[in-house]
Design a protein around this motif. Structure first.
Motif, mmCIF file in Angstrom:
data_model
loop_
_atom_site.group_PDB
_atom_site.id
_atom_site.type_symbol
_atom_site.label_atom_id
_atom_site.label_comp_id
_atom_site.label_asym_id
_atom_site.label_seq_id
_atom_site.Cartn_x
_atom_site.Cartn_y
_atom_site.Cartn_z
ATOM 1 N N ASP A 89 -1.833 8.791 -6.678
ATOM 2 C CA ASP A 89 -0.452 8.633 -5.623
ATOM 3 C C ASP A 89 0.743 8.487 -6.636
ATOM 4 O OD1 ASP A 89 -1.980 8.866 -3.391
ATOM 5 O OD2 ASP A 89 -2.446 6.804 -3.341
ATOM 6 N N LEU A 90 0.294 8.135 -7.904
ATOM 7 C CA LEU A 90 1.576 7.834 -8.841
ATOM 8 C C LEU A 90 2.553 8.920 -8.783
ATOM 9 C CD1 LEU A 90 2.919 6.035 -11.049
ATOM 10 C CD2 LEU A 90 1.450 7.155 -12.645
ATOM 11 N N ASP A 91 2.268 9.957 -8.931
ATOM 12 C CA ASP A 91 3.477 11.239 -8.720
ATOM 13 C C ASP A 91 4.110 11.109 -7.365
ATOM 14 O OD1 ASP A 91 2.643 12.015 -11.295
ATOM 15 O OD2 ASP A 91 1.470 13.933 -10.677
ATOM 16 N N THR A 92 3.444 11.087 -6.503
ATOM 17 C CA THR A 92 4.242 10.717 -5.059
ATOM 18 C C THR A 92 5.326 9.625 -5.195
ATOM 19 O OG1 THR A 92 2.317 12.073 -4.251
ATOM 20 C CG2 THR A 92 3.930 10.581 -2.521
ATOM 21 N N ILE A 93 4.826 8.446 -5.414
ATOM 22 C CA ILE A 93 5.477 7.099 -5.663
ATOM 23 C C ILE A 93 6.552 7.376 -6.567
ATOM 24 C CG2 ILE A 93 5.571 4.803 -6.124
ATOM 25 C CD1 ILE A 93 4.158 5.366 -3.573
ATOM 26 N N SER A 94 6.335 7.969 -7.685
ATOM 27 C CA SER A 94 7.404 8.221 -8.577
ATOM 28 C C SER A 94 8.385 9.100 -8.056
ATOM 29 C CB SER A 94 6.938 8.786 -10.188
ATOM 30 O OG SER A 94 6.204 7.860 -10.634
ATOM 31 N N ALA A 95 8.050 10.105 -7.349
ATOM 32 C CA ALA A 95 9.146 11.447 -6.959
ATOM 33 C C ALA A 95 9.813 10.602 -5.939
ATOM 34 C CB ALA A 95 8.276 12.447 -6.203
ATOM 35 N N LYS A 96 9.294 9.802 -5.139
ATOM 36 C CA LYS A 96 10.302 8.765 -4.115
ATOM 37 C C LYS A 96 11.232 8.189 -4.715
ATOM 38 C CE LYS A 96 11.164 7.432 0.120
ATOM 39 N NZ LYS A 96 11.562 8.621 1.190
ATOM 40 N N CYS A 97 10.659 7.274 -5.799
ATOM 41 C CA CYS A 97 11.664 6.254 -6.660
ATOM 42 C C CYS A 97 12.912 7.113 -7.312
ATOM 43 C CB CYS A 97 10.728 5.520 -7.472
ATOM 44 S SG CYS A 97 9.921 4.306 -6.998
ATOM 45 N N GLU A 98 12.214 8.362 -8.116
ATOM 46 C CA GLU A 98 13.349 9.079 -8.570
ATOM 47 C C GLU A 98 14.172 9.706 -7.613
ATOM 48 O OE1 GLU A 98 11.177 12.132 -10.691
ATOM 49 O OE2 GLU A 98 10.306 10.329 -12.121
ATOM 50 N N SER A 99 13.918 10.090 -6.404
ATOM 51 C CA SER A 99 14.917 10.592 -5.160
ATOM 52 C C SER A 99 16.026 9.316 -4.667
ATOM 53 C CB SER A 99 14.201 11.023 -3.922
ATOM 54 O OG SER A 99 13.707 10.030 -3.255
ATOM 55 N N VAL A 100 15.794 8.371 -5.213
ATOM 56 C CA VAL A 100 16.759 7.295 -4.761
ATOM 57 C C VAL A 100 17.273 6.827 -6.164
ATOM 58 C CG1 VAL A 100 15.869 6.929 -2.441
ATOM 59 C CG2 VAL A 100 14.682 5.580 -4.389
ATOM 60 N N GLY A 101 17.220 7.200 -7.260
ATOM 61 C CA GLY A 101 18.087 6.981 -8.312
ATOM 62 C C GLY A 101 17.201 6.130 -9.323
ATOM 63 N N LEU A 102 16.013 5.853 -9.171
ATOM 64 C CA LEU A 102 15.061 5.300 -10.128
ATOM 65 C C LEU A 102 14.256 6.025 -11.029
ATOM 66 C CD1 LEU A 102 13.444 2.412 -7.906
ATOM 67 C CD2 LEU A 102 15.443 1.990 -9.457
ATOM 68 N N GLN A 103 14.124 5.543 -12.199
ATOM 69 C CA GLN A 103 13.355 6.400 -13.457
ATOM 70 C C GLN A 103 12.284 5.368 -13.547
ATOM 71 O OE1 GLN A 103 14.363 9.200 -14.500
ATOM 72 N NE2 GLN A 103 16.074 9.189 -13.006
ATOM 73 N N PHE A 104 11.231 6.343 -13.629
ATOM 74 C CA PHE A 104 9.777 5.690 -14.132
ATOM 75 C C PHE A 104 9.538 5.375 -15.511
ATOM 76 C CE2 PHE A 104 5.684 6.529 -16.464
ATOM 77 C CZ PHE A 104 4.904 5.628 -15.529
ATOM 78 N N GLU A 105 9.399 4.075 -15.763
ATOM 79 C CA GLU A 105 9.331 3.605 -17.272
ATOM 80 C C GLU A 105 7.910 3.628 -17.718
ATOM 81 O OE1 GLU A 105 10.416 -0.535 -19.265
ATOM 82 O OE2 GLU A 105 12.179 0.742 -18.654
ATOM 83 N N LYS A 106 6.932 2.948 -17.027
ATOM 84 C CA LYS A 106 5.502 2.937 -17.523
ATOM 85 C C LYS A 106 4.673 2.399 -16.198
ATOM 86 C CE LYS A 106 4.190 -0.875 -19.612
ATOM 87 N NZ LYS A 106 3.833 -1.961 -20.586
ATOM 88 N N ASN A 161 0.921 -1.170 0.054
ATOM 89 C CA ASN A 161 -0.133 0.074 -0.042
ATOM 90 C C ASN A 161 0.899 1.154 -0.005
ATOM 91 O OD1 ASN A 161 0.505 1.164 2.774
ATOM 92 N ND2 ASN A 161 -0.568 -0.972 3.565
ATOM 93 N N ARG A 162 0.344 2.235 -0.378
ATOM 94 C CA ARG A 162 0.962 3.504 -0.467
ATOM 95 C C ARG A 162 2.162 3.856 0.619
ATOM 96 N NH1 ARG A 162 0.474 8.784 1.380
ATOM 97 N NH2 ARG A 162 0.948 10.379 -0.120
ATOM 98 N N ASN A 163 1.695 3.877 1.883
ATOM 99 C CA ASN A 163 2.338 4.503 2.892
ATOM 100 C C ASN A 163 3.551 3.691 3.321
ATOM 101 O OD1 ASN A 163 0.646 6.564 3.439
ATOM 102 N ND2 ASN A 163 -0.603 5.488 4.918
ATOM 103 N N ILE A 164 3.183 2.166 3.139
ATOM 104 C CA ILE A 164 4.516 1.162 3.416
ATOM 105 C C ILE A 164 5.502 1.382 2.393
ATOM 106 C CG2 ILE A 164 5.127 -1.273 3.470
ATOM 107 C CD1 ILE A 164 2.636 -1.630 4.945
ATOM 108 N N LEU A 165 5.075 1.391 1.112
ATOM 109 C CA LEU A 165 5.731 1.556 -0.003
ATOM 110 C C LEU A 165 6.712 2.789 -0.069
ATOM 111 C CD1 LEU A 165 3.406 0.765 -3.273
ATOM 112 C CD2 LEU A 165 5.250 -0.808 -2.347
ATOM 113 N N LEU A 166 6.166 3.852 0.378
ATOM 114 C CA LEU A 166 6.899 5.254 0.456
ATOM 115 C C LEU A 166 7.911 4.859 1.528
ATOM 116 C CD1 LEU A 166 4.085 7.877 0.194
ATOM 117 C CD2 LEU A 166 5.974 7.448 -1.396
ATOM 118 N N GLU A 167 7.716 4.302 2.493
ATOM 119 C CA GLU A 167 8.736 3.921 3.476
ATOM 120 C C GLU A 167 9.691 2.887 3.289
ATOM 121 O OE1 GLU A 167 8.559 2.293 8.361
ATOM 122 O OE2 GLU A 167 6.682 2.880 7.407
#
Length: 275
Positions: free
Chosen positions: A244-261, A214-220
Motif C-alpha cells: 500500500d506504500l505507493d498508494t499512500i505516497s501518491a495521496k501524500c504527494e497530491s496534497v504537497g508532501l514528499q516521501f522521504e523514507k 490503517n490504510r483506509n482511514i489514513l487515505l481519508e
C-alpha cells in the motif's frame, strides 16, 4: 472470576483486527493481544453472551476470513496469563516499553505502558517502527500530534524526546482514558488527550504528526493532517502494508508532501513525509 480466552486467526490481519476489537469491545470483551496471525481476546465468563458473539457483523462479511478457538482461564491464572502476553520490548539501543509489573531497566527512555484494551504496546511492528522513527528524528521544541493514540505510547516517547506541546486523539473512549492513565504513569506533563476524530484538527497546527491507524482511514484523513502541519512539518504514517506504500505516497504527494523514507518489518511499513 473466570475468563474466556479466544484465539482468532485473521485474514487479512488488518483491518480485520481493528474491526474485530471494536465489535468485541461492545459486547464485554476487556483485553486484547495482537499477534502475527491474529488476535487473542479475553472476556469474563459471566459477561460472555454467545448470541451476541455469533451475531457480530464481521463474522457474516465475505471480506474477512476468521477462525477461532476458546478456552476457560481460571481466576488464579488470569494475572499470570496476562503478564505472559506482555514481555518488555526493546526499541533501538536505549528505549524499553514495559508493563508496570516488569522491573525497571537502565535505559534513557523507560516507557511504562498498561495497555488494557488499547492498541500500542510496541509489540506490533507498526508501533515498534513508529517508536524507531521518534528515536531517529529531532523532536526538541516541537508541537506534536499523536493521531489514533491508542495507549498514548508515541506521544509519551515524543515528550521524553523533547517535544514541548503534545496532543493525543483517539475516537475510542477506552483509548482516550488509557492514554490519560499512561501519560500520568510516565510523569508526562505536556500531553493533552482528546476523544474524537480528524474533525478535531480544525484550526490546530503541529510541527509533527504521528498517525498509526490503517490504510483506509489514513487515505481519508491525510488532507486533514496536511492542513494541520506547519511549514516544513513532518508526517509519520503507519498501519499499512508494503503493497500500500505507493498508494499512500501518491495521496501524500497530491496534497504537497514528499516521501522521504520508510521502515519495513514483516511487510508492515512506517513512512516519513515532509513538505
Amino acid at each position: 472470576m473466570n475468563y474466556l480466552e479466544f484465539q482468532f486467526h485473521l485474514l487479512p490481519l488488518q483491518p480485520t483486527s481493528d474491526i474485530l476489537v471494536a465489535e468485541l469491545s461492545e459486547i464485554g470483551f476487556e483485553s486484547f493481544v495482537e499477534h502475527e496471525h491474529g488476535l487473542t481476546a479475553y472476556c469474563t465468563e459471566d459477561d460472555f453472551d454467545k448470541s451476541q458473539f455469533e451475531d457480530l457483523f464481521i463474522f457474516s462479511s465475505d471480506n474477512f476470513k476468521i477462525t477461532w478457538s476458546s478456552k476457560l482461564v481460571a481466576q488464579q491464572n488470569w494475572n499470570a496469563a496476562w503478564e505472559k502476553s506482555f514481555d518488555p520490548i526493546k526499541v533501538g539501543d536505549d528505549c524499553i516499553v514495559r508493563a508496570p509489573f516488569h522491573e525497571k531497566e537502565g535505559v534513557t527512555y523507560d516507557l511504562v505502558i498498561e495497555p488494557k484494551m488499547s492498541f500500542g504496546t510496541g509489540h506490533h511492528e507498526t508501533t515498534h517502527m513508529m517508536l524507531s522513527h521518534i528515536l531517529d528524528n529531532d523532536f526538541k521544541g516541537k508541537k506534536v500530534l499523536d493521531m489514533g493514540c491508542g495507549t498514548g505510547v508515541l506521544a509519551i516517547l515524543a515528550e521524553k524526546r523533547g517535544a514541548i506541546e503534545l496532543e493525543a486523539i483517539d475516537i475510542d473512549n477506552w483509548c482516550y482514558q488509557n492514554s490519560i492513565e499512561n501519560s500520568q504513569r510516565n510523569n508526562c506533563k505536556k500531553i493533552k488527550v482528546f476523544e474524537g476524530d480528524s474533525s478535531l484538527l480544525k484550526n490546530r497546527k503541529y510541527d509533527i504528526i504521528l498517525a498509526n491507524i490503517n490504510r483506509n482511514i489514513l487515505l481519508e484523513d491525510i488532507p486533514y493532517y496536511v492542513n494541520s502541519l506547519n511549514a516544513k512539518g513532518t508526517l509519520f504514517l503507519s498501519g499499512f502494508y508494503l503493497r500500500d506504500l505507493d498508494t499512500i505516497s501518491a495521496k501524500c504527494e497530491s496534497v504537497g508532501l514528499q516521501f522521504e523514507k520508510n521502515l519495513e518489518n514483516n511487510n508492515w511499513v512506517a513512512a516519513k513525509y515532509v513538505f
